[in-house]
Structures are given as structure tokens and as C-alpha cells.
Design a protein around this motif. Structure first.
Motif, short mmCIF file in Angstrom:
data_model
loop_
_atom_site.label_atom_id
_atom_site.label_comp_id
_atom_site.label_asym_id
_atom_site.label_seq_id
_atom_site.Cartn_x
_atom_site.Cartn_y
_atom_site.Cartn_z
N GLU A 12 -54.90 30.01 42.28
CA GLU A 12 -56.07 30.71 41.73
C GLU A 12 -56.45 31.97 42.50
OE1 GLU A 12 -59.25 27.97 41.36
OE2 GLU A 12 -58.31 26.83 39.74
N PRO A 13 -56.25 32.03 43.83
CA PRO A 13 -56.63 33.27 44.53
C PRO A 13 -55.83 34.49 44.10
CG PRO A 13 -56.40 31.45 46.08
CD PRO A 13 -55.83 30.99 44.78
N LEU A 14 -54.71 34.29 43.42
CA LEU A 14 -53.84 35.41 43.08
C LEU A 14 -54.33 36.13 41.82
CD1 LEU A 14 -50.29 33.87 43.67
CD2 LEU A 14 -51.84 34.96 45.32
N SER A 15 -54.14 37.44 41.82
CA SER A 15 -54.44 38.23 40.64
C SER A 15 -53.33 38.06 39.61
CB SER A 15 -54.57 39.70 41.01
OG SER A 15 -53.31 40.23 41.41
N THR A 16 -53.56 38.56 38.40
CA THR A 16 -52.54 38.48 37.35
C THR A 16 -51.26 39.19 37.78
OG1 THR A 16 -54.24 38.40 35.63
CG2 THR A 16 -52.02 39.02 34.95
N ARG A 17 -51.41 40.34 38.39
CA ARG A 17 -50.23 41.09 38.83
C ARG A 17 -49.51 40.35 39.95
NH1 ARG A 17 -47.07 44.47 36.45
NH2 ARG A 17 -48.50 46.22 36.17
N GLU A 18 -50.26 39.75 40.86
CA GLU A 18 -49.64 38.99 41.95
C GLU A 18 -48.88 37.78 41.41
OE1 GLU A 18 -52.97 40.31 45.29
OE2 GLU A 18 -53.08 38.35 44.32
N ILE A 19 -49.39 37.17 40.37
CA ILE A 19 -48.68 36.06 39.73
C ILE A 19 -47.36 36.55 39.15
CG2 ILE A 19 -48.68 34.51 37.73
CD1 ILE A 19 -50.30 33.37 39.91
N GLU A 20 -47.39 37.72 38.53
CA GLU A 20 -46.16 38.31 37.98
C GLU A 20 -45.13 38.56 39.08
OE1 GLU A 20 -47.88 40.78 34.12
OE2 GLU A 20 -47.72 41.77 36.07
N VAL A 21 -45.61 39.10 40.19
CA VAL A 21 -44.71 39.37 41.32
C VAL A 21 -44.15 38.06 41.87
CG1 VAL A 21 -44.60 40.23 43.69
CG2 VAL A 21 -45.81 41.55 41.94
N LEU A 22 -45.01 37.05 42.01
CA LEU A 22 -44.56 35.76 42.54
C LEU A 22 -43.49 35.13 41.66
CD1 LEU A 22 -44.73 33.47 44.56
CD2 LEU A 22 -46.72 32.59 43.31
#
Length: 219
Positions: free
Chosen positions: A148-158
Motif C-alpha cells: 500500500e505505501p507504493l504509488s501507482t507508478r512504483e507498482i508498475e516499476v516493481l
């Protein structure tokens, strides 16, 4: 560099390769996991080459103990067989990646430099095969840390990190600069309390964000 392997000839070979590079230095050698943990505390190496199978204490337990104490050394696990089953346990124990013992000298030196710089060690094809092979077998237990702490873009990167894409490949896929990708990755590691992108990839599989056999987003 600290080299931990129960075979003296193996240690001598790795030591010769490493010391022949101007920017690399072997500060100690250990014949088992107990010695490796002790010497790591005394010598403060930046990187440890750690054999998976050693007497008294194997490399996986040694990596686990070093990670538990917060030792900053990056650990490269050494194994004889591609996709050796203990390798995934080693990654979960805190290792930054693994290499086969028959790795070419130039590739070994390059891998050490990459890990020392905090970048990814595992080649994309090896990472993908490793995770696809072992992710379904991860044991159960307490729920994994929330994403949950991750942004939408960070989720994409992950997701793309978990599919073993390099920073350059992620940048191209998401139409970002390489520097921006590195910034997002740093934020992911910080927010989730992870050491490196290998652990980030493992976590992505553990949480179900990425499943084995699925294609990279946008692919």
C-alpha cells in the motif's frame, strides 16, 4: 571481498581472479559459514562470495545471520548447479544474488562491481527462470508486507523489476528516464524496507503482484 568456500583450491582461484583487478581486493578467506560470519564482523568486507554448501554452517544460514545483525555486506551465493534448490532460500535469507562456480573471470569481476554498487546481480534470464521455478513453492506464514505505501507508478516499476527487466528496459517500457526509474526503485526499497531489487522481485511474487509465467506488463 571475503571469500567463503570449504575448498581451498576454489578460494585460491577466486582470490587470484579478484586480486588481479586493480579495483578489487580480497581481505579474507573462510572455510565454513561460522568463519565467514566471524570474519565478516572483523574485516567489514563490502561483498562476500559465499558457497551454498559448507561444513559446520552452510552459506544460507551464514547469510541469514549476517542479514539479521544488519551487516551491510552484499552477499553473492556460489553454487555448482543452475537453479540449485537452496538458492531461492539464500535470496530470502538476505543474499543479493547468486553465481555459478564456473562463471568466467571477467563476469565474476563484473558481478562483484555490480553488487558493490547496489545494482542487480542476476542476469534477467536467470532471474526469470529462478523465480518462475520457485515462487509457487514459497512456504506460507505471516502475511507479507503490504504494498500500500507504493504509488501507482512504483507498482508498475516493481512489476517490471519482478519480471527481471533492467533499468534501461523499464525506462523504455514506461517512457521514463533511467534516472527516474532509479528514483522509483530507491523509493520502493525504502518504503518496503528491502535491501535490493532481488528482494523486491521476491516480494512481488510473495504478495501475488506477479505470478509465474505471466508476461511483463505492456508486453
Amino acid at each position: 571481498m571475503l571469500i567463503a568456500d570449504d575448498q581451498e583450491l576454489v578460494r585460491a582461484g577466486f582470490s587470484m581472479i579478484i586480486d588481479s583487478r586493480d579495483d578489487l581486493e580480497v581481505v579474507g578467506e573462510a572455510g565454513d559459514g561460522v568463519q565467514a560470519v566471524a570474519l565478516a564482523g572483523q574485516l567489514h568486507p563490502d561483498v562476500i562470495l559465499m558457497d551454498v554448501r559448507m561444513p559446520r554452517m552452510d552459506g544460507i544460514e551464514a547469510a541469514r545471520q549476517l542479514a539479521a545483525t544488519g551487516h551491510p555486506a552484499r552477499i553473492i551465493m556460489l553454487t555448482t548447479f543452475d537453479l540449485d534448490e537452496p538458492v531461492f532460500a539464500a535470496l530470502r535469507a538476505g543474499a543479493s544474488g547468486f553465481l555459478l562456480k564456473d562463471t568466467r573471470p571477467d563476469d565474476l569481476a563484473a558481478a562483484i562491481r555490480v553488487v558493490a554498487a547496489g545494482e542487480a546481480l542476476l542476469a534477467p534470464t536467470v532471474t526469470r527462470r529462478l523465480l518462475d521455478r520457485f515462487a509457487p513453492e514459497l512456504p506460507g506464514g505471516s502475511p507479507p508486507p503490504s504494498l500500500e505505501p507504493l504509488s501507482t507508478r512504483e507498482i508498475e516499476v516493481l512489476k517490471l523489476v519482478a519480471r527481471a527487466l533492467s533499468n534501461d528496459e523499464i525506462a523504455e517500457r514506461l517512457t521514463l528516464s533511467r534516472a527516474t526509474v532509479k528514483t522509483h526503485l530507491s523509493a520502493i526499497l525504502f518504503k518496503l524496507g528491502l535491501r535490493d531489487r532481488v528482494q523486491a522481485a521476491v516480494l512481488a511474487y510473495e504478495t501475488g503482484l506477479v505470478r509465474p509465467g505471466t508476461a511483463p506488463p505492456g508486453g
